[in-house]
Write a protein that holds these residues in place. Structure first.
Motif, short mmCIF file in Angstrom:
data_model
loop_
_atom_site.label_atom_id
_atom_site.label_comp_id
_atom_site.label_asym_id
_atom_site.label_seq_id
_atom_site.Cartn_x
_atom_site.Cartn_y
_atom_site.Cartn_z
N UNK A 161 -66.96 50.01 -24.99
CA UNK A 161 -68.11 49.12 -25.07
C UNK A 161 -67.70 47.67 -24.83
N UNK A 162 -68.63 46.91 -24.27
CA UNK A 162 -68.39 45.47 -24.08
C UNK A 162 -69.05 44.65 -25.17
N UNK A 163 -69.70 45.33 -26.12
CA UNK A 163 -70.39 44.66 -27.21
C UNK A 163 -69.49 44.66 -28.45
N UNK A 164 -68.98 43.50 -28.85
CA UNK A 164 -68.07 43.46 -30.00
C UNK A 164 -68.72 43.90 -31.30
N UNK A 165 -70.03 43.81 -31.39
CA UNK A 165 -70.70 44.21 -32.62
C UNK A 165 -70.83 45.73 -32.73
N UNK A 166 -70.71 46.44 -31.60
CA UNK A 166 -70.78 47.89 -31.60
C UNK A 166 -69.41 48.54 -31.68
N UNK A 167 -68.36 47.79 -31.35
CA UNK A 167 -67.02 48.35 -31.29
C UNK A 167 -66.48 48.66 -32.68
N UNK A 168 -65.75 49.76 -32.77
CA UNK A 168 -65.12 50.14 -34.04
C UNK A 168 -63.60 50.28 -33.88
N UNK A 169 -63.08 49.83 -32.75
CA UNK A 169 -61.65 49.87 -32.47
C UNK A 169 -61.36 48.88 -31.36
N UNK A 170 -60.21 48.21 -31.44
CA UNK A 170 -59.82 47.24 -30.41
C UNK A 170 -58.51 47.70 -29.76
N UNK A 171 -58.49 47.65 -28.44
CA UNK A 171 -57.29 48.01 -27.67
C UNK A 171 -56.94 46.86 -26.74
N UNK A 172 -55.70 46.39 -26.84
CA UNK A 172 -55.22 45.31 -25.98
C UNK A 172 -54.24 45.81 -24.94
N UNK A 173 -54.31 45.20 -23.74
CA UNK A 173 -53.45 45.61 -22.65
C UNK A 173 -53.38 44.48 -21.63
N UNK A 174 -52.62 44.68 -20.56
CA UNK A 174 -52.60 43.69 -19.50
C UNK A 174 -54.01 43.50 -18.96
N UNK A 175 -54.37 42.25 -18.72
CA UNK A 175 -55.72 41.94 -18.27
C UNK A 175 -55.66 40.70 -17.38
N UNK A 176 -55.64 40.92 -16.08
CA UNK A 176 -55.52 39.79 -15.16
C UNK A 176 -56.82 39.02 -15.00
N UNK A 177 -57.87 39.49 -15.72
CA UNK A 177 -59.12 38.74 -15.79
C UNK A 177 -59.34 38.18 -17.19
N UNK A 178 -58.26 38.04 -17.96
CA UNK A 178 -58.33 37.58 -19.35
C UNK A 178 -58.98 36.20 -19.45
N UNK A 179 -59.94 36.08 -20.39
CA UNK A 179 -60.66 34.82 -20.57
C UNK A 179 -60.77 34.47 -22.05
N UNK A 180 -61.14 33.23 -22.28
CA UNK A 180 -61.37 32.77 -23.65
C UNK A 180 -62.47 33.60 -24.30
N UNK A 181 -63.52 33.90 -23.56
CA UNK A 181 -64.64 34.66 -24.12
C UNK A 181 -64.23 36.07 -24.51
N UNK A 182 -63.36 36.67 -23.70
CA UNK A 182 -62.90 38.02 -24.04
C UNK A 182 -62.05 37.99 -25.31
#
Length: 261
Positions: free
Chosen positions: A109-130
């Motif tokens: 999901x792209x909705x942080x209020x719906x997410x129940x788990x966070x996964x981090x990885x390489x992200x060449x589109x990484x932004x402040x908002x993300x």
């Protein structure tokens, strides 16, 4: 005769570098096969599936069984599907990783209020908002995972930031470390590899070019370890590192010297 039953091999820096087959790679793989060892490729690349490496090595005349290829992406997807199949994943990562997760039945999901788990990885589109959205989810005390710890990734144009750099930013704002990071050198990665190979840790040889992932994986799991000097590790690095491989090889071609012991 050899004391080993199986081998875990890194890909980039051990067998290939970019589009180039590294010297000695074909000879090393042939030596493993002649000795009767089953071998498995394990890459910490969190944006690639096993089929990518099958096709990539086929271009160099190397046949690879898809069941004997692991990446940090597939290990992560398998772990989450087995342990968090009901969770909605907020992913800080790339589209190819998202596809691998969804192929195993996970919800992203792209909705942080719906997410129940966070996964981090390489992200060449990484932004402040993300990063801000990840923090919003992490404030809910949800599970927090990473695909792999690689802070940088070597390329033909020099090092670029990897998953470890993204995870460091996420750790900093959330004030907590990931509950687990699944790629090499984690116990999850070691277990996934030995399960695929059907071999015990003590009968397994690990060969790779990184001390902090390949060699550390084997050291933690009780495997025999060898570092090759065709990738990121130099002899100067060996003198400074607290991680000590059992053997140092100029290239994968020298693996035959270990099989005779």
């Amino acid at each position: 005769m050899t004391r080993y039953e199986a081998a875990i091999l890194d890909v980039d820096g051990t067998i290939v570098r970019g589009d180039r087959l590294l010297p000695g790679a074909t000879e090393g793989l042939r030596a493993l096969e002649d000795a009767g060892l089953s071998w498995l490729l394990f890459s910490n690349n969190p944006t690639r599936s096993p089929d990518h490496y099958r096709k990539r090595l086929a271009e160099h005349g190397i046949d690879v069984d898809l069941e004997h290829v692991l990446t940090s992406a597939t290990v992560t997807a398998e772990y989450l599907a087995a342990n968090h199949d009901d969770d909605a994943v907020y992913l800080v990562g790339e589209d190819r990783l998202e596809s691998i997760l969804e192929e195993t039945g996970l919800e992203v999901t792209t909705d942080p209020t719906e997410a129940t788990l966070v996964l981090g990885s390489i992200d060449r589109g990484f932004t402040y908002e993300r990063l801000r959205s990840a923090l919003e989810t992490l404030e809910g005390d949800v599970p927090f995972y990473g695909t792999d710890p690689d802070v940088t990734i070597p390329t033909d144009d020099g090092a670029i930031p990897g998953s470890g750099a993204i995870l460091a930013a996420m750790e900093a704002v959330a004030g907590r470390k990931p509950d687990a990071v699944f790629g090499k050198p984690s116990s999850v990665a070691a277990s996934a590899a030995t399960t695929r190979l059907g071999a015990s840790a003590e009968d397994t040889l690990v060969v790779g070019d990184r001390l902090d992932t390949d060699v550390e994986l084997g050291t933690r799991a009780g495997m025999t370890t060898a570092v090759v000097l065709t990738g990121v590790t130099t002899r100067a690095d060996l003198e400074r590192s607290a991680v000590e491989p059992d053997y140092v090889l100029d290239s994968l071609a020298e693996v035959d010297s270990l099989l005779e012991r």
